[in-house]
Scaffold this active site. Sequence first.
Site, PDB file in Angstrom:
ATOM      1  CG  LEU A 157      46.372  46.347  40.678  1.00 46.88           C
ATOM      2  CD1 LEU A 157      45.032  46.419  41.161  1.00 46.88           C
ATOM      3  CD2 LEU A 157      46.587  44.726  40.503  1.00 46.88           C
ATOM      4  CD  GLU A 158      52.419  47.549  34.894  1.00 53.99           C
ATOM      5  OE1 GLU A 158      52.419  47.432  33.723  1.00 53.99           O
ATOM      6  OE2 GLU A 158      53.434  47.664  35.461  1.00 53.99           O
TER       7      GLU A 158
END
Length: 601
Positions: A157-158
């Site tokens: 996830l970013e």
Amino acid sequence: MNRKTALALSILSALSLGSAQAIAGNGQQLVDQDGNVLVGYWHNWCDGGGYQGGNAPCVELTDVDPQYNVVNVSFMKVYDAATGHIPTFQLDPDIGMSEEEFKDQIAQLNAQGRSVQIALGGADAHIELRKGDEQALANEIIRLVDTYGFDGLDIDLEQAAITAADNATVIPTALIIVKEHYRSQGQNFMITMAPEFPYLRSGGAYTPYLSALDGYYDFINPQFYNQGGDGVWVDEINTWVPQNYEDQDVFIYYIADSIVNGTRGYTQIPHEKLVFGVPANPDAAASGFVTDPNDMYKSLDSLKDQGQPLRGIMTWSINWDMGANSSGQQYNEQFVKDYGPYVHGQTPPPTDGKPSISGIGDDRTPFGSNYDKMQGVSAYDSEDGDLTGDITVTGEVDTHSVGAYPLTYSVTDSDNNTTEEIRQVTVYNTAPEINGINNETILVHSNFDPMEGVSATDAEDGDINNSDIQVSGEVNTNVVAQYTLTYQVTDAAGETTVRDRIITVTDDEAGSGTWDPEAIYNTGDQVLYKGVNYTAQWWTQGDEPGTNAVWQAEDDGLIHEWSSTQTYNTDDLVTYHGQTYRAKWWSQGNVPTDGDPWTLN
């Protein structure tokens, strides 16, 4: 026999030493890596554009160099929110493989003792899970594992997706369900993560994932790239070391040392579970490419010499390693050639017939210690064998004077090929610590003593007399404003520590209510914390305002010190190292510099 098969056969036995296979009742095999890993991401799309104008082509799994013993298929995500919010995986038809061919290629890698994981997220993931989605997500992961043969999942996830909705609780809970599901079959479902490294600061956005999955995750491969100005303050050399530091081995060593020891403001990840992530070439990321692999060898050797060897190396991505630059010149898989032998053999590959020197990464030694220049150092030549006894070292280390000392190591083989390497040895003295200088909010016209509760200690000198603590700046308790006090203390060896403290004088006695870490807050609730009013964006308890996206700071007319975990919008102002910066656009975790996304105000 294709060009990969011979190499696969030559290293297969070495890779299988670090693997364990178990067979479930349905015949599904999960391949677990418990040794060193070389991790590469595989694109589920074709012709990716590079930061330097290059191209990353489609790649079949069976064409991936066998030294990549962990392959992360990118990505599991939400393809269309209208059809549901539980992420899944869809094979891109442009790859040119059918579903059955894809499954068969995963099975071939598994048969070689290599793990294939599904990577969850990516830059455009838009994943927003809510409480109650845990079992549905777990069921979908299990379905993908049983359908395709994946061996684990990598959390990738970013940006906003890290803290969006209830992701930080739902995803770890679902993965624990999956882990236990396969444990009941006598298998290990691998769990890994690829956080951008600024989110690994103490209290950073990825810490809830690490805490919730402690004892369940197999290793963490942070992204040490795309964050050019961010890094770590190193007291030993009295400087800020960013990711784009000119001497790359300095950043690699100190950021890894900080994380494996949980120091310099970073969350701890045990050395045996830390994998160092770098881009395959300049096209793969905006920054972070290691120009000289010797910088990586030296840094990881230094960690190994101090008894903290890392688990391996990760790259974005396999496709870029097999790609081409803007002129069409092939990158020729140079990344795996540079790091595959090192990860699996723990020795740098020989170059041009020259001997190799190991164990000379940059080093540190305490002030007044006895430093052995040859401890852990060795030399090897493919023809002459062990050449450790032939190493010559020039330069001296004065352990009675704090500073950096270069040592040059040289060895020559029987063919008169000479290898020369330079290491820097830093003689350090622990800087003193100043205690009791937390930021405070006080009422106007109240009494304030800048030295109340303040003390200083030093690892070598012990308690330091308070009279030796210098304070600059003043607080006018009769005027509502924000004041900065600077505290400075120097120890007997000349090491100086400087710390700032913010005192906010307010006339808001009632205010919105002072933040209580034990209280529960719902959407719209307001609190006063360190002189700033915050509004809760969703349900929260225990999340400190100013360090988490759940709290939105209201404009109080003051300019506050930059925080790595606070989100900023266009035209927000912050102070950093005594200068004021203005945000050009949304930002979180980007250190203020005179460049994107900040500008000097």
